[in-house]
Design a protein around this motif. Sequence first.
Motif, PDB file in Angstrom:
ATOM      1  N   ASP A 100      -7.271   5.901 -11.348  1.00  0.00           N
ATOM      2  CA  ASP A 100      -7.054   7.269 -11.405  1.00  0.00           C
ATOM      3  C   ASP A 100      -8.167   8.162 -11.314  1.00  0.00           C
ATOM      4  O   ASP A 100      -8.312   9.480 -11.695  1.00  0.00           O
ATOM      5  CB  ASP A 100      -6.442   7.590 -13.011  1.00  0.00           C
ATOM      6  CG  ASP A 100      -5.489   8.824 -12.808  1.00  0.00           C
ATOM      7  OD1 ASP A 100      -5.518   9.438 -13.868  1.00  0.00           O
ATOM      8  OD2 ASP A 100      -4.908   9.022 -12.028  1.00  0.00           O
ATOM      9  N   THR A 149      -4.324   3.478  -2.569  1.00  0.00           N
ATOM     10  CA  THR A 149      -4.165   3.069  -4.284  1.00  0.00           C
ATOM     11  C   THR A 149      -3.149   2.033  -4.237  1.00  0.00           C
ATOM     12  O   THR A 149      -2.824   1.360  -3.556  1.00  0.00           O
ATOM     13  CB  THR A 149      -3.181   4.521  -4.842  1.00  0.00           C
ATOM     14  OG1 THR A 149      -1.975   4.355  -4.123  1.00  0.00           O
ATOM     15  CG2 THR A 149      -3.925   5.747  -4.069  1.00  0.00           C
ATOM     16  N   GLY A 161       1.976   4.058 -10.844  1.00  0.00           N
ATOM     17  CA  GLY A 161       2.084   5.676 -10.924  1.00  0.00           C
ATOM     18  C   GLY A 161       3.070   5.945  -9.813  1.00  0.00           C
ATOM     19  O   GLY A 161       3.743   5.329  -8.885  1.00  0.00           O
ATOM     20  N   PRO A 162       3.698   7.174 -10.064  1.00  0.00           N
ATOM     21  CA  PRO A 162       4.703   7.825  -9.011  1.00  0.00           C
ATOM     22  C   PRO A 162       4.078   7.744  -7.353  1.00  0.00           C
ATOM     23  O   PRO A 162       2.751   7.972  -7.345  1.00  0.00           O
ATOM     24  CB  PRO A 162       4.820   9.006  -9.390  1.00  0.00           C
ATOM     25  CG  PRO A 162       4.595   9.142 -10.673  1.00  0.00           C
ATOM     26  CD  PRO A 162       3.238   8.256 -10.927  1.00  0.00           C
ATOM     27  N   GLU A 163       4.938   7.586  -6.518  1.00  0.00           N
ATOM     28  CA  GLU A 163       4.488   7.264  -5.065  1.00  0.00           C
ATOM     29  C   GLU A 163       3.763   8.957  -4.734  1.00  0.00           C
ATOM     30  O   GLU A 163       2.845   8.886  -3.930  1.00  0.00           O
ATOM     31  CB  GLU A 163       5.549   6.970  -4.248  1.00  0.00           C
ATOM     32  CG  GLU A 163       5.330   6.799  -2.843  1.00  0.00           C
ATOM     33  CD  GLU A 163       6.410   6.382  -2.027  1.00  0.00           C
ATOM     34  OE1 GLU A 163       7.489   6.022  -2.510  1.00  0.00           O
ATOM     35  OE2 GLU A 163       6.399   6.396  -0.780  1.00  0.00           O
ATOM     36  N   SER A 164       4.370   9.882  -5.147  1.00  0.00           N
ATOM     37  CA  SER A 164       3.941  11.044  -4.665  1.00  0.00           C
ATOM     38  C   SER A 164       2.557  11.480  -5.201  1.00  0.00           C
ATOM     39  O   SER A 164       1.676  11.997  -4.690  1.00  0.00           O
ATOM     40  CB  SER A 164       4.869  12.295  -5.102  1.00  0.00           C
ATOM     41  OG  SER A 164       5.154  12.275  -6.673  1.00  0.00           O
ATOM     42  N   TYR A 165       2.403  11.046  -6.467  1.00  0.00           N
ATOM     43  CA  TYR A 165       1.111  11.275  -7.016  1.00  0.00           C
ATOM     44  C   TYR A 165      -0.231  10.352  -6.534  1.00  0.00           C
ATOM     45  O   TYR A 165      -1.069  10.589  -6.279  1.00  0.00           O
ATOM     46  CB  TYR A 165       1.032  10.904  -8.805  1.00  0.00           C
ATOM     47  CG  TYR A 165      -0.043  10.968  -9.347  1.00  0.00           C
ATOM     48  CD1 TYR A 165      -0.958   9.820  -9.731  1.00  0.00           C
ATOM     49  CD2 TYR A 165      -0.450  12.114  -9.922  1.00  0.00           C
ATOM     50  CE1 TYR A 165      -2.261   9.887 -10.125  1.00  0.00           C
ATOM     51  CE2 TYR A 165      -2.045  12.159 -10.400  1.00  0.00           C
ATOM     52  CZ  TYR A 165      -2.578  11.203 -10.465  1.00  0.00           C
ATOM     53  OH  TYR A 165      -4.006  11.084 -11.134  1.00  0.00           O
ATOM     54  N   ASN A 166       0.501   8.953  -6.138  1.00  0.00           N
ATOM     55  CA  ASN A 166      -0.833   8.151  -5.417  1.00  0.00           C
ATOM     56  C   ASN A 166      -0.981   8.824  -4.276  1.00  0.00           C
ATOM     57  O   ASN A 166      -2.127   8.393  -3.843  1.00  0.00           O
ATOM     58  CB  ASN A 166       0.118   6.551  -5.277  1.00  0.00           C
ATOM     59  CG  ASN A 166      -0.085   6.139  -6.660  1.00  0.00           C
ATOM     60  OD1 ASN A 166      -0.866   6.377  -7.571  1.00  0.00           O
ATOM     61  ND2 ASN A 166       0.968   4.956  -6.973  1.00  0.00           N
ATOM     62  N   GLN A 206      -1.358  11.974  -3.291  1.00  0.00           N
ATOM     63  CA  GLN A 206      -2.060  12.928  -3.766  1.00  0.00           C
ATOM     64  C   GLN A 206      -3.589  12.431  -3.896  1.00  0.00           C
ATOM     65  O   GLN A 206      -4.808  12.909  -3.547  1.00  0.00           O
ATOM     66  CB  GLN A 206      -1.711  13.660  -4.635  1.00  0.00           C
ATOM     67  CG  GLN A 206      -0.511  14.583  -4.323  1.00  0.00           C
ATOM     68  CD  GLN A 206       0.066  15.444  -5.479  1.00  0.00           C
ATOM     69  OE1 GLN A 206      -0.787  15.558  -6.567  1.00  0.00           O
ATOM     70  NE2 GLN A 206       1.396  16.004  -5.320  1.00  0.00           N
ATOM     71  N   LEU A 207      -3.449  11.452  -4.971  1.00  0.00           N
ATOM     72  CA  LEU A 207      -4.733  10.853  -5.468  1.00  0.00           C
ATOM     73  C   LEU A 207      -5.503  10.229  -4.263  1.00  0.00           C
ATOM     74  O   LEU A 207      -6.798  10.327  -4.094  1.00  0.00           O
ATOM     75  CB  LEU A 207      -4.583   9.612  -6.398  1.00  0.00           C
ATOM     76  CG  LEU A 207      -5.811   8.951  -7.123  1.00  0.00           C
ATOM     77  CD1 LEU A 207      -6.544   9.810  -7.486  1.00  0.00           C
ATOM     78  CD2 LEU A 207      -5.247   7.835  -7.924  1.00  0.00           C
ATOM     79  N   GLY A 211      -2.015   6.611   0.320  1.00  0.00           N
ATOM     80  CA  GLY A 211      -1.344   6.321  -0.829  1.00  0.00           C
ATOM     81  C   GLY A 211      -0.969   4.824  -0.932  1.00  0.00           C
ATOM     82  O   GLY A 211      -1.928   3.931  -1.111  1.00  0.00           O
TER      83      GLY A 211
END
Length: 636
Positions: free
Chosen positions: A529, A562, A566-571, A573-574, A602
């Motif tokens: 994260d 990544t 965690g959520p796919e959309s969050y990954n 962005q990360l 992602g």
Amino acid sequence: MKNFKTLLFIALMSSLSLTAQDSNTKKADKQFSRFEFVKAAESYNKLVENGKATPYVYAQLAESYYNIFNTVEAERWYAKALETSDDPELIYKYSQMLKANGKYKESNTQMDKFASMRPSDDRATAFRKNPNYLPKILEQGKKFNVQNASFNSEQSDFGGTTNDGKLYIASGRNDNRKTYGWNAQPFLDIYRLNKNSDGSYQEAELMNDKINTKYHEGLVSFSPDGQTMYFSRESYFEKDFQKDSLSKTRFSQLYLFKATKLGSDWDTVEPLSINSENYSVKNPSVSADGSTLYFASNMPGGYGNYDIYKASINSNGSIGEPVNLGQKVNTEGQEMFPFISSKNILYFSSDGHLGLGGMDVFYTKEIDGKMAPIRNVGIPINSNGDDFAFTIDEEAEEGFVSSNRDGGQGSDDVFAFKKLQPLCDVLIMATVLDDKTREPVSGASVSLFDSEGNKIVSKMTNADGVAEFIVECEEDSELEVVMQDYNSKKVMVKGTNEEEQNVQISLDPIEKLIVADKIELDPIFFEFDKYNITAEAAFELDKLIQIMNKYPDLVIKATSHTDIRGPESYNAQLSEKRAKSTVQYVISKGIDESRITAEGKGESEPKIDCTGGCTKEQHQENRRSEFIILSGGPGA
């Protein structure tokens, strides 16, 4: 004989969630929010130059540099931010940057402040667990077998220098001498003892009156050929003394003399040129090659009462100018009784370094013109009394030490010892070679890291491709080697009890990292994260920078991946943030931003399929960066 011897690793974290203070920071904040840390730092710096700096700007500057691992600038701006802030996380990051820059004392000060504010924090807890020095000294026990020597008398006996099968000591056993007021014992003379075939010693023999006088004589040392003896004597014999104007008491100094072997005895005694009526010089020890004389003196310009000095022994037998061994060896207390062994290890006694009480025996070694850390020899060589006049035959691993500890036969006794285990220091000899030619690589930078990942010291390899380091025994460490046009390498060095450890490191040419249309670095892992560049990531990215500098037409695309947690959309962005941080680090090192682009993938292209479950290590493998050559490679 008081008159003769009188915690942590660098945990880079994501930046704080800070919001703009006013319109002045709007541009910089926007760049920061886009993870354009190089440009953000430039914009925040302009605000400082224009007199528009605020504590918020200092903090943002620090965070910008922190995220691209510019430790010097990060340290500078954290210090400014903390002039008006007591934020614990800023304090923690400041301590880490200080540590990364080798400022350990200052780092510990900040960590102590952080631990006081966050006592239950794991980082604070780990810091508070640092052990004190006494247990370390006590744990070094059982490395020697120490026995009171059979030839000791009821008077003071100390020393233990061997030459031509004979043992030389200083002793107050001569009842024909006057006593002196310090301990009401006879003045000291030099004795020699012949060794029997069974290891015992014959009766001590008083040396001739060319060597011994009615005044004090002390320790001896010999030239490598055994033909010259150096020894201490009171200056009364030279009619050199000072008189106290009030008490009318006469005060002598201690001088060094040398004598020449004449048949089976000694003659032609001469004072050394370094003697002075204004101070004492004593406790001689000659190096194994005969080129250097070590001694103790209270001459002006030292750090304490008595200091350890060295001076060259010239080819004509004259003595060069004394050189103080420096503040690492010498303290505000007193350091005396130097002994330089055949392995060039310097042993000495001190009451200024941390010990068990009185004077303890310590040791060190000069490497590349600098003294290695001072180490306490430990028990049973040392006691809570005075322990001094340590000598050792490094090949036979036996020697002598003197002490006024309880249980002896007189006020000072000679103790014979046998070395059972190596002492606590290990000499790492790192040899860097070209993997193809097997020739030594001179001028490579070799850095030593401790088991916690802290950089201890960096050295350049010599003409033989060698860099030397002193580490504590049984302590794991890591060597990092960097050389222009070669692939940098890290090598783990397992802790050992051996006195020397040879490590051979072979370097490949940097081009070996270019495989087809990719630059294959070792995996660049991010913390879970997190997206900031760590020391480990910086080490790998520096290889990419070296290749891009060598091939100025090279254009790279950096992709970041990544794991599936965690959520796919969050990954998504990360991974984009990680890719941008990677690019920003490369740009900060002088690479034009047009030559490198970033893309966050992602969890869409995992290296390991984790749909059925993965271990922690497998998830970490999926958190990676890759570097694709778009144009301008070596074959272009």
